[in-house]
Design a protein around this motif. Sequence first.
Motif, mmCIF file in Angstrom:
data_model
loop_
_atom_site.group_PDB
_atom_site.id
_atom_site.type_symbol
_atom_site.label_atom_id
_atom_site.label_comp_id
_atom_site.label_asym_id
_atom_site.label_seq_id
_atom_site.Cartn_x
_atom_site.Cartn_y
_atom_site.Cartn_z
ATOM 1 N N ARG A 68 2.359 -3.647 -11.975
ATOM 2 C CA ARG A 68 2.278 -4.997 -10.868
ATOM 3 C C ARG A 68 4.313 -5.708 -11.757
ATOM 4 O O ARG A 68 3.275 -5.190 -13.086
ATOM 5 C CB ARG A 68 1.868 -5.502 -10.271
ATOM 6 C CG ARG A 68 2.659 -6.693 -9.600
ATOM 7 C CD ARG A 68 1.521 -7.479 -8.569
ATOM 8 N NE ARG A 68 0.905 -8.165 -9.435
ATOM 9 C CZ ARG A 68 0.962 -9.629 -9.202
ATOM 10 N NH1 ARG A 68 1.935 -10.214 -8.726
ATOM 11 N NH2 ARG A 68 0.327 -10.410 -10.108
ATOM 12 N N VAL A 69 4.996 -5.936 -11.548
ATOM 13 C CA VAL A 69 6.152 -6.567 -12.473
ATOM 14 C C VAL A 69 6.826 -7.179 -10.917
ATOM 15 O O VAL A 69 6.833 -7.175 -10.595
ATOM 16 C CB VAL A 69 7.466 -5.483 -12.406
ATOM 17 C CG1 VAL A 69 8.792 -5.557 -12.994
ATOM 18 C CG2 VAL A 69 7.043 -3.477 -12.653
ATOM 19 N N GLU A 70 6.387 -8.118 -12.258
ATOM 20 C CA GLU A 70 7.571 -9.767 -12.008
ATOM 21 C C GLU A 70 8.163 -10.030 -12.872
ATOM 22 O O GLU A 70 7.778 -10.137 -14.400
ATOM 23 C CB GLU A 70 6.002 -10.593 -12.080
ATOM 24 C CG GLU A 70 5.279 -10.580 -10.709
ATOM 25 C CD GLU A 70 4.221 -11.317 -10.867
ATOM 26 O OE1 GLU A 70 4.486 -13.073 -11.948
ATOM 27 O OE2 GLU A 70 2.641 -11.540 -10.572
ATOM 28 N N PHE A 71 8.650 -10.634 -12.265
ATOM 29 C CA PHE A 71 10.619 -10.720 -12.948
ATOM 30 C C PHE A 71 10.370 -12.655 -13.213
ATOM 31 O O PHE A 71 10.649 -13.158 -12.393
ATOM 32 C CB PHE A 71 11.874 -10.776 -12.905
ATOM 33 C CG PHE A 71 11.768 -8.652 -13.218
ATOM 34 C CD1 PHE A 71 12.144 -8.603 -14.544
ATOM 35 C CD2 PHE A 71 12.202 -8.395 -11.993
ATOM 36 C CE1 PHE A 71 12.699 -7.003 -14.015
ATOM 37 C CE2 PHE A 71 12.242 -6.557 -11.960
ATOM 38 C CZ PHE A 71 12.659 -6.311 -12.970
ATOM 39 N N ASP A 72 10.718 -13.318 -14.734
ATOM 40 C CA ASP A 72 10.092 -14.417 -14.940
ATOM 41 C C ASP A 72 11.769 -15.210 -15.487
ATOM 42 O O ASP A 72 11.711 -15.156 -16.876
ATOM 43 C CB ASP A 72 9.016 -15.513 -15.586
ATOM 44 C CG ASP A 72 8.922 -16.425 -15.847
ATOM 45 O OD1 ASP A 72 10.179 -17.096 -15.163
ATOM 46 O OD2 ASP A 72 8.325 -17.078 -16.434
#
Length: 156
Positions: A150-154
């Motif tokens: 899973r990819v999350e951009f912060d």
Amino acid sequence: FRFILALYQSNILTKPNTKYRFTSPKTQFQKKFHQPFSSIPQPPALTYEDYLKGSDYSSSSGGYPNKPQHLIDSATDCFKSAKNLVDQLIILTENLGDNCGSSRNVVSREDIKVLTKLCVGNTVFLMKLTQYVNSQEKGEGEEQDKKKPRVEFDFS
């Protein structure tokens, strides 16, 4: 850039809906690469056509489209090189001693720690992505879909 392209080729990320596009890719290129460097005569400015050729990774990985391992390896090498540079920067700031906290320094120790964390974290994720891609190629896809990265951009 290679990291994001590898995520696209691995079907971890999907391209956004282009129905509501605010500008064209060519305009984005001109704003990023052409306008800032137009006053510099040498070397010649990158053309949009050359940019498209150079950023087309659809046939990457030895001519096998949609096989992201080549891009994953390349991105991993980039993050490892960046980590080595950050390690050298840490040594330089340690040698500066108390002067490291002064206003004359461009990079703070906190920024260096953030860069280290970014390099290590992305390298670990790329290793997990390699495992996922390899399992997809072996036909273990149904089982691995449950473990899909899973990819999350912060952006904070």
